[in-house]
Design a protein around this motif. Structure first.
Motif, mmCIF file in Angstrom:
data_model
loop_
_atom_site.group_PDB
_atom_site.id
_atom_site.type_symbol
_atom_site.label_atom_id
_atom_site.label_comp_id
_atom_site.label_asym_id
_atom_site.label_seq_id
_atom_site.Cartn_x
_atom_site.Cartn_y
_atom_site.Cartn_z
ATOM 1 N N GLU A 64 59.601 57.966 -113.581
ATOM 2 C CA GLU A 64 58.791 57.585 -112.429
ATOM 3 C C GLU A 64 58.030 56.300 -112.730
ATOM 4 O O GLU A 64 57.557 56.107 -113.856
ATOM 5 N N PRO A 65 57.893 55.412 -111.755
ATOM 6 C CA PRO A 65 57.308 54.094 -112.026
ATOM 7 C C PRO A 65 55.841 54.108 -112.420
ATOM 8 O O PRO A 65 55.335 53.113 -112.940
ATOM 9 N N GLU A 103 56.666 45.918 -111.681
ATOM 10 C CA GLU A 103 56.186 46.224 -110.334
ATOM 11 C C GLU A 103 54.759 45.722 -110.141
ATOM 12 O O GLU A 103 54.070 45.372 -111.097
ATOM 13 N N SER A 104 54.320 45.690 -108.893
ATOM 14 C CA SER A 104 52.960 45.266 -108.604
ATOM 15 C C SER A 104 51.966 46.153 -109.352
ATOM 16 O O SER A 104 51.994 47.380 -109.229
ATOM 17 N N PHE A 105 51.121 45.547 -110.180
ATOM 18 C CA PHE A 105 50.201 46.238 -111.078
ATOM 19 C C PHE A 105 50.930 47.159 -112.055
ATOM 20 O O PHE A 105 50.358 48.122 -112.568
ATOM 21 N N GLY A 106 52.184 46.864 -112.320
ATOM 22 C CA GLY A 106 52.934 47.604 -113.325
ATOM 23 C C GLY A 106 52.947 49.085 -113.070
ATOM 24 O O GLY A 106 53.269 49.554 -111.969
ATOM 25 N N SER A 107 52.563 49.840 -114.085
ATOM 26 C CA SER A 107 52.507 51.301 -113.968
ATOM 27 C C SER A 107 51.296 51.767 -113.183
ATOM 28 O O SER A 107 51.200 52.944 -112.808
ATOM 29 N N GLY A 108 50.349 50.845 -112.958
ATOM 30 C CA GLY A 108 49.079 51.237 -112.342
ATOM 31 C C GLY A 108 48.142 51.895 -113.322
ATOM 32 O O GLY A 108 47.053 52.342 -112.940
ATOM 33 N N ILE A 109 48.525 51.949 -114.595
ATOM 34 C CA ILE A 109 47.715 52.581 -115.634
ATOM 35 C C ILE A 109 46.854 51.514 -116.305
ATOM 36 O O ILE A 109 47.370 50.563 -116.891
ATOM 37 N N GLY A 162 63.242 50.358 -116.012
ATOM 38 C CA GLY A 162 64.614 49.868 -116.038
ATOM 39 C C GLY A 162 65.545 50.713 -116.896
ATOM 40 O O GLY A 162 66.762 50.516 -116.864
ATOM 41 N N PHE A 163 64.994 51.645 -117.688
ATOM 42 C CA PHE A 163 65.822 52.575 -118.467
ATOM 43 C C PHE A 163 66.437 53.639 -117.560
ATOM 44 O O PHE A 163 66.043 53.828 -116.407
ATOM 45 N N ARG A 164 67.372 54.365 -118.142
ATOM 46 C CA ARG A 164 67.930 55.564 -117.504
ATOM 47 C C ARG A 164 67.822 56.739 -118.469
ATOM 48 O O ARG A 164 67.652 56.559 -119.673
#
Length: 537
Positions: A105-106, A378-384, A399-401
């Motif tokens: 999850e992003p 992503e915008s603000f990355g993980s948000g963490i 980007g991993f699977r």
């Protein structure tokens, strides 16, 4: 083409001694200031990108990764640097499944690879810079500690990401104002980030990868279930590395890219496929031109999803994928009469939509040219947010699977497939254009649209950046189009078999500087889709 001065727009920027193009005016100013104080193009680029990590926090920062192409004047060489981070040593599909992680999850701690931008900055600075890192970081420190006004595009992106920020208590406290994204003109202050930048200036990269800052990032991630350790961060002190660039001959020039795990090889693929077509008489904003570009991109992105991964752990067949015979075969699949209904099988995609990144380029008086890109994904990355250190952590590991056997399956100390790609054009052993186009997965498409706009269709640097864009989204299966593409062109694309859909925000953002050595000129452009500008002196 002659610019219509009745229409909104901007002219290309001209200079003779130095030039910078970035996505924020204060970052462009910082780069020029560093050049005028005796720094070279690389010094200016690091100073500018550090500022961008403060004033464009949704796009970039020290909690992310970077790549660089640097062409030292008079050498005929292009230096490539990979500053992308690795997964923690404990990250395996088995370990994640044992924690009931079925999908990545992003906003999860599990998609935070070890940020490697700071390692990259230090490596470049020590090897090719003239100024001390402490001096290069002072403008960014000032912006963080004194605050800087939020610009229009930054505010729009921030508002879109507000929901993500609300999902993390620290991010909500520090990056929202009364529960909402700050408005245009709000002076946003980041004292914690300022202190961390001071530590990096004093101690170098150790100030980030060891001690209090690293401990804060690890504690933050582990509290959310992450597998990160302080040892992972300490190992990443030297995580950035110089790599051998890849290139292709194109229209009498050479186009350079960083090698995998970045997606630059797909720029080379696209150029090779498209070069075999005659230039469409109807010009760059025509259904014929867009159709061919869409079809070529569908094939190149198919290959990306099947093969692109960390070459330290997986064989990535760069030579085979860029072989002229292979690209000619792909070109033969493209018909001007209809879109391909099905692609020859090579791999699927479950990757998400466009991401946030900053790109900048600088050329100095000696002719050194720097192409630099830095990203939170992503915008603000993980948000963490690691709150004590003020570090917003990226989510590049998205980007991993988890699909075992896939080249891009997550593994200990593995780098994920990366979208950020700086570009450099060389001719007769000299750099003639550092350039780049932001926008996550859009970047190979965006770069090749720009390059063909300028070198094939004859648009000047600014016009080539301004030109309307579209993108065949691998995730959505539709062609995402900007609003200013004429309806007649969209209608023709639909009749060719493309499903087109308007997008809310435009595709990416780009900068470029053309070096006209005969005339002694620098010609720069900066994307109106962002808040920045090009400036020269």
């Amino acid at each position: 083409m002659k610019r219509d001065f009745h229409a909104p727009g901007r002219s290309a920027v001209y200079g003779t001694r130095g030039m910078a193009a970035t996505s924020m005016p204060i970052a462009t100013f910082t780069a020029l200031e560093m050049l005028q104080r005796g720094g070279n193009a690389l010094d200016a680029a690091i100073a500018a990108v550090a500022v961008l990590g403060v004033v464009e926090p949704q796009s970039t920062g020290i909690g992310g990764d970077c790549f660089c192409l640097y062409a030292p004047a008079g050498t005929g060489r292009v230096i490539a640097m990979n500053g992308s981070g690795r997964a923690p040593a404990a990250s395996t599909p088995e370990a994640l499944r044992s924690r009931q992680v079925g999908t990545l999850e992003p906003t999860s701690a599990h998609v935070v690879t070890i940020p490697t931008a700071v390692s990259g900055w230090e490596l470049l600075n020590k090897t090719y810079g003239r100024k001390e890192l402490d001096e290069l970081l002072r403008p960014a420190i000032r912006c963080a500690e004194e605050g800087w006004p939020v610009h229009a595009r930054v505010a729009a992106d921030w508002a879109t990401a507000a929901g993500k920020l609300r999902g993390n208590e620290a991010s909500a406290r520090r990056f929202l104002v009364d529960g909402e994204a700050p408005r245009i003109g709000h002076r946003f202050v980041q004292p914690e980030l300022g202190r961390t930048l001071r530590a990096i200036g004093t101690k170098g990269a150790r100030g980030f990868y060891e001690g209090e800052v690293a401990a804060d990032m690890v504690a933050t991630l582990r509290a959310l279930g992450g597998l990160h350790t302080e040892e992972d961060f300490a190992r990443s002190l030297r995580g950035a590395e110089f790599v051998e660039p890849i290139k292709t001959a194109w229209r009498g020039m050479e186009v350079y890219q960083c090698p995998p795990n970045g997606s630059g090889l797909h720029v080379l693929q696209l150029l090779g496929i498209l070069e075999g077509f005659e230039t469409p008489e109807a010009g760059p904003i025509s259904a014929e031109r867009y159709h061919r570009h869409i079809e070529a991109a569908r094939l190149a992105y198919r290959d990306r999803d099947a093969f692109l991964a960390d070459p330290a752990q997986v064989d990535v067949p760069v030579e085979a994928l860029t072989d002229p015979a292979y690209l000619a075969a792909l070109r033969g699949l493209i018909s001007d009469e209809r879109a391909m209904k099905l692609l020859p099988p090579a791999g699927g995609s479950d990757l998400a939509k466009h991401k946030d990144t900053v790109y900048l380029c600088v050329v100095d008086e000696e002719g050194n040219a720097c192409s630099f890109i830095n990203s939170l994904f992503e915008s603000f990355g993980s948000g963490i947010l690691a709150e004590k250190s003020g570090v917003m952590l990226h989510n590049r590991g998205y980007g991993f699977r988890l699909q075992e056997g896939h080249p891009n399956c997550i593994a200990p100390d593995k780098r994920p497939m990366h979208t950020i790609i700086p570009g450099m054009v060389m001719k007769d052993g000299e750099a003639i254009m550092p350039y780049g186009v932001m926008g996550g997965h859009f970047q190979p498409m965006g770069q090749t649209l720009f390059l063909t706009n300028h070198f094939e269709f004859g648009l000047d640097v600014q016009e080539a950046i301004d030109c309307p864009r579209l993108f065949p989204s691998p995730a959505k299966g539709v062609v995402e189009v900007e609003r200013n593409i004429p309806s007649t062109v969209l209608d023709r694309l639909s009749r060719l078999g493309h499903e087109v859909a308007l997008i809310d925000k435009p595709h990416g953002g780009g900068q470029a500087i053309f070096i006209d050595r005969k005339a002694g000129l620098l010609v720069g452009g900066s994307d109106p889709r962002k808040d920045g500008c090009a400036l020269g002196f």
